[in-house]
Design a protein around this motif. Structure first.
Motif, mmCIF file in Angstrom:
data_model
loop_
_atom_site.group_PDB
_atom_site.id
_atom_site.type_symbol
_atom_site.label_atom_id
_atom_site.label_comp_id
_atom_site.label_asym_id
_atom_site.label_seq_id
_atom_site.Cartn_x
_atom_site.Cartn_y
_atom_site.Cartn_z
ATOM 1 N N THR A 94 59.897 33.540 46.936
ATOM 2 C CA THR A 94 60.553 34.746 46.418
ATOM 3 C C THR A 94 59.531 35.832 46.110
ATOM 4 O O THR A 94 59.727 37.000 46.480
ATOM 5 C CB THR A 94 61.374 34.408 45.154
ATOM 6 N N ILE A 95 58.454 35.470 45.444
ATOM 7 C CA ILE A 95 57.409 36.449 45.129
ATOM 8 C C ILE A 95 56.829 37.042 46.402
ATOM 9 O O ILE A 95 56.634 38.255 46.517
ATOM 10 C CB ILE A 95 56.307 35.814 44.259
ATOM 11 N N GLN A 96 56.589 36.196 47.375
ATOM 12 C CA GLN A 96 56.021 36.666 48.638
ATOM 13 C C GLN A 96 56.979 37.621 49.338
ATOM 14 O O GLN A 96 56.569 38.671 49.833
ATOM 15 C CB GLN A 96 55.684 35.474 49.534
ATOM 16 N N LYS A 97 58.260 37.320 49.366
ATOM 17 C CA LYS A 97 59.235 38.166 50.050
ATOM 18 C C LYS A 97 59.485 39.482 49.317
ATOM 19 O O LYS A 97 59.662 40.522 49.950
ATOM 20 C CB LYS A 97 60.566 37.427 50.237
ATOM 21 N N ILE A 98 59.511 39.439 47.994
ATOM 22 C CA ILE A 98 59.817 40.653 47.219
ATOM 23 C C ILE A 98 58.628 41.601 47.158
ATOM 24 O O ILE A 98 58.765 42.806 47.359
ATOM 25 C CB ILE A 98 60.277 40.277 45.792
ATOM 26 N N TYR A 99 57.458 41.073 46.869
ATOM 27 C CA TYR A 99 56.324 41.937 46.566
ATOM 28 C C TYR A 99 55.326 42.126 47.706
ATOM 29 O O TYR A 99 54.596 43.106 47.717
ATOM 30 C CB TYR A 99 55.559 41.401 45.349
ATOM 31 N N PHE A 100 55.281 41.213 48.634
ATOM 32 C CA PHE A 100 54.228 41.279 49.643
ATOM 33 C C PHE A 100 54.793 41.163 51.052
ATOM 34 O O PHE A 100 54.788 40.098 51.642
ATOM 35 C CB PHE A 100 53.195 40.167 49.412
ATOM 36 N N GLU A 101 55.266 42.264 51.548
ATOM 37 C CA GLU A 101 55.747 42.256 52.928
ATOM 38 C C GLU A 101 54.577 42.207 53.902
ATOM 39 O O GLU A 101 54.679 41.641 54.975
ATOM 40 C CB GLU A 101 56.626 43.471 53.185
ATOM 41 N N ASN A 102 53.475 42.830 53.531
ATOM 42 C CA ASN A 102 52.280 42.806 54.379
ATOM 43 C C ASN A 102 51.359 41.689 53.918
ATOM 44 O O ASN A 102 51.148 41.497 52.737
ATOM 45 C CB ASN A 102 51.530 44.138 54.293
ATOM 46 N N SER A 103 50.819 40.978 54.865
ATOM 47 C CA SER A 103 49.871 39.929 54.526
ATOM 48 C C SER A 103 48.478 40.521 54.504
ATOM 49 O O SER A 103 48.024 41.110 55.475
ATOM 50 C CB SER A 103 49.929 38.798 55.559
ATOM 51 N N ASN A 104 47.812 40.376 53.376
ATOM 52 C CA ASN A 104 46.429 40.808 53.250
ATOM 53 C C ASN A 104 45.752 39.944 52.200
ATOM 54 O O ASN A 104 46.375 39.062 51.607
ATOM 55 C CB ASN A 104 46.340 42.301 52.908
#
Length: 146
Positions: A94-104
């Motif tokens: 959930t955190i990854q999908k909500i806050y981090f659309e770009n991988s860096n």
């Protein structure tokens, strides 16, 4: 630990045959899933499911060899680990999908820190009182040595 119990009894032939056959199912399962167009994460889920089956085979063998109560194992080991896995995976996803659309690198670090915190808190919460005391005593001993 279950595998060690089985090996300690010296009766490992049937166990090794059963586990090896089930483990080999990873190859055809991965092939079928990939041929169906599934992504790599789905193949990994298939592998996890096979590992769960293998875990229950281990429990079955330990039950036969030592009288381990399967219900106790499921209640005291499998359910807490399942809760830990599901809640931590859902939180991190959930955190990854909500806050981090770009991988860096920044998103990787935040997600890693979140994973460590969530897994640590959940692990501690799911421990029994005796396990918590053992764990805290172990940490105290390590800190005193430093």
């Amino acid at each position: 630990g279950l595998m060690s119990v089985i090996q300690a009894t010296g009766i490992v032939r049937n166990y090794l045959v059963a586990v090896s056959v089930i483990m080999l199912l990873n190859i055809p399962l991965a092939f079928v899933l990939l041929k169906m167009g599934c992504d790599a994460p789905i193949v990994i889920v298939g592998m996890i499911l096979i590992e769960i089956v293998i875990c229950f085979i281990r429990v079955f063998f330990v039950h036969k060899l030592t009288g381990l109560l399967v219900v106790d194992f499921v209640k005291n080991v499998f359910i807490p680990i399942g809760i830990l896995y599901l809640v931590s995976s859902a939180t991190i996803y959930t955190i990854q999908k909500i806050y981090f659309e770009n991988s860096n690198l920044w998103s990787f670090l935040i997600i890693t820190i979140t994973a460590v915190v969530v897994i640590s808190v959940l692990s501690y919460a799911l421990l029994t009182n005796g396990e918590r005391k053992f764990f805290l005593d172990l940490i105290k001993k390590r800190v005193k040595k430093s």
